[in-house]
Design an enzyme around this catalytic site. Sequence first.
Site, mmCIF file in Angstrom:
data_model
loop_
_atom_site.group_PDB
_atom_site.id
_atom_site.type_symbol
_atom_site.label_atom_id
_atom_site.label_comp_id
_atom_site.label_asym_id
_atom_site.label_seq_id
_atom_site.Cartn_x
_atom_site.Cartn_y
_atom_site.Cartn_z
ATOM 1 N N ASP A 78 17.972 -2.254 -2.980
ATOM 2 C CA ASP A 78 16.573 -2.282 -3.427
ATOM 3 C C ASP A 78 16.431 -2.162 -4.943
ATOM 4 O O ASP A 78 15.312 -2.065 -5.463
ATOM 5 C CB ASP A 78 15.786 -1.140 -2.764
ATOM 6 C CG ASP A 78 15.249 -1.515 -1.378
ATOM 7 O OD1 ASP A 78 15.068 -2.723 -1.111
ATOM 8 O OD2 ASP A 78 15.002 -0.586 -0.578
ATOM 9 N N ARG A 103 17.846 5.398 -1.979
ATOM 10 C CA ARG A 103 17.489 4.884 -3.312
ATOM 11 C C ARG A 103 17.674 5.928 -4.421
ATOM 12 O O ARG A 103 17.376 5.644 -5.591
ATOM 13 C CB ARG A 103 16.032 4.368 -3.313
ATOM 14 C CG ARG A 103 15.783 3.206 -2.354
ATOM 15 C CD ARG A 103 14.469 2.475 -2.648
ATOM 16 N NE ARG A 103 14.516 1.743 -3.908
ATOM 17 C CZ ARG A 103 13.469 1.125 -4.464
ATOM 18 N NH1 ARG A 103 12.295 1.148 -3.855
ATOM 19 N NH2 ARG A 103 13.578 0.492 -5.620
ATOM 20 N N ARG A 149 4.864 7.956 -0.689
ATOM 21 C CA ARG A 149 6.057 8.137 -1.510
ATOM 22 C C ARG A 149 5.866 9.218 -2.583
ATOM 23 O O ARG A 149 6.534 10.237 -2.566
ATOM 24 C CB ARG A 149 6.456 6.807 -2.165
ATOM 25 C CG ARG A 149 6.744 5.664 -1.175
ATOM 26 C CD ARG A 149 8.079 5.849 -0.499
ATOM 27 N NE ARG A 149 8.377 4.804 0.471
ATOM 28 C CZ ARG A 149 9.068 3.696 0.224
ATOM 29 N NH1 ARG A 149 9.541 3.465 -0.978
ATOM 30 N NH2 ARG A 149 9.306 2.825 1.177
ATOM 31 N N HIS A 178 3.075 1.750 -1.399
ATOM 32 C CA HIS A 178 3.029 2.010 -2.846
ATOM 33 C C HIS A 178 1.668 1.521 -3.349
ATOM 34 O O HIS A 178 1.161 0.498 -2.871
ATOM 35 C CB HIS A 178 4.094 1.195 -3.595
ATOM 36 C CG HIS A 178 5.464 1.783 -3.634
ATOM 37 N ND1 HIS A 178 6.607 1.001 -3.539
ATOM 38 C CD2 HIS A 178 5.899 3.058 -3.804
ATOM 39 C CE1 HIS A 178 7.675 1.772 -3.635
ATOM 40 N NE2 HIS A 178 7.282 3.023 -3.794
ATOM 41 N N CYS A 272 6.746 -5.545 -7.910
ATOM 42 C CA CYS A 272 7.860 -4.648 -7.577
ATOM 43 C C CYS A 272 9.108 -4.982 -8.393
ATOM 44 O O CYS A 272 9.913 -4.096 -8.693
ATOM 45 C CB CYS A 272 8.241 -4.763 -6.109
ATOM 46 S SG CYS A 272 6.956 -4.306 -4.970
HETATM 47 N N1 ARG Z 1 12.343 -1.625 0.025
HETATM 48 C C1 ARG Z 1 11.728 -1.006 -1.120
HETATM 49 C C2 ARG Z 1 11.185 0.348 -0.733
HETATM 50 O O1 ARG Z 1 10.702 0.496 0.364
HETATM 51 C C3 ARG Z 1 10.658 -1.872 -1.680
HETATM 52 C C4 ARG Z 1 10.076 -1.375 -2.949
HETATM 53 C C5 ARG Z 1 8.971 -2.220 -3.479
HETATM 54 N N2 ARG Z 1 8.561 -1.795 -4.744
HETATM 55 C C6 ARG Z 1 7.302 -1.622 -5.136
HETATM 56 N N3 ARG Z 1 7.076 -1.386 -6.384
HETATM 57 N N4 ARG Z 1 6.315 -1.631 -4.285
HETATM 58 O O2 ARG Z 1 11.230 1.293 -1.474
#
Ligand code: ARG
Length: 279
Positions: A78, A103, A149, A178, A272
């Site tokens: 990612d 991550r 998040r 997000h 993203c």
């Molecule tokens: N697979 C990543 C996650 O879930 C995607 C992140 C996408 N980034 C964003 N800025 N929305 O964290």
Amino acid sequence: MSVMPVMEPSAARTVLRRRFLMCRPEHFAVTYAINPWMDPARGADAGKAVEQWEALRAAYLGLGHEVSLIDPIEGLPDMVFAANGALVVGGRVYGARFTHPERHAEGPAYAGWLKENGFADVLEAQHTNEGEGDFLTLDHVILAGTGFRTDLAAHQEAQEFLGRPVVTLRLVDPRFYHLDTALFPLGGGNVAYFPGAFSPGSRAVLERLFPDAVLASEEDAAVLGLNAVCDGRNVVINAEAAELIGTLRARGYEPVPVELSELRKAGGGPKCCTLELRS
Ligand code: ARG
């Protein structure tokens, strides 16, 4: 009584040259699921992702923006989503602290690149936050998402460190985990957003702050049409967001459609993939 113009002229919109940081998706894959878009059984094709990502990068360069690159790291599929790597405002870096262990290593990787590239003032965050995924910077305010998040405490930490007012917005739909999947700044103190992604209170806040906002439909949001990047006039946006593209054009913006279907399999779009470096 004045009559509302049907079209707003795009010449009236001012472009600001941007500096972006991106990460080529050489090691892109969908091997875990941390949002509803991700399906490891279905996987994803890194080669196709690189091709689509190159077109995004070319679009930025074609618009006159500067793109720096951070080396991708194997085992961090990612990492292409550079927006999550930090929040850079006024040359100061509020470091990311990722929610999911998959991550975690990306935070220090991005902070390290920024330190080596002229951004000495880096705060290692105490609170969980996913950088520009959940912090969107306007001239007078930073909009900050929470609910999936980024911790509420990180909003206060960022405000104190950056000296900018941070306004909390609560996300309620897991597809829009997000803030940058549900809203993007248009420049000139305006935004575009999908109201259904926000709690009733946050929707009321958005209505009060942005009475002239561009409102997107659920259909456009569901192709990550709000994960767009506007430089004041041009809007780099997922090509599938047809209705929103039309609305933006009518409002005097220049849509620049891009095809990022492979990256959407991980829940990401143009924004993203793009971290803005604000000096
Ligand atoms: N697979 C990543 C996650 O879930 C995607 C992140 C996408 N980034 C964003 N800025 N929305 O964290």
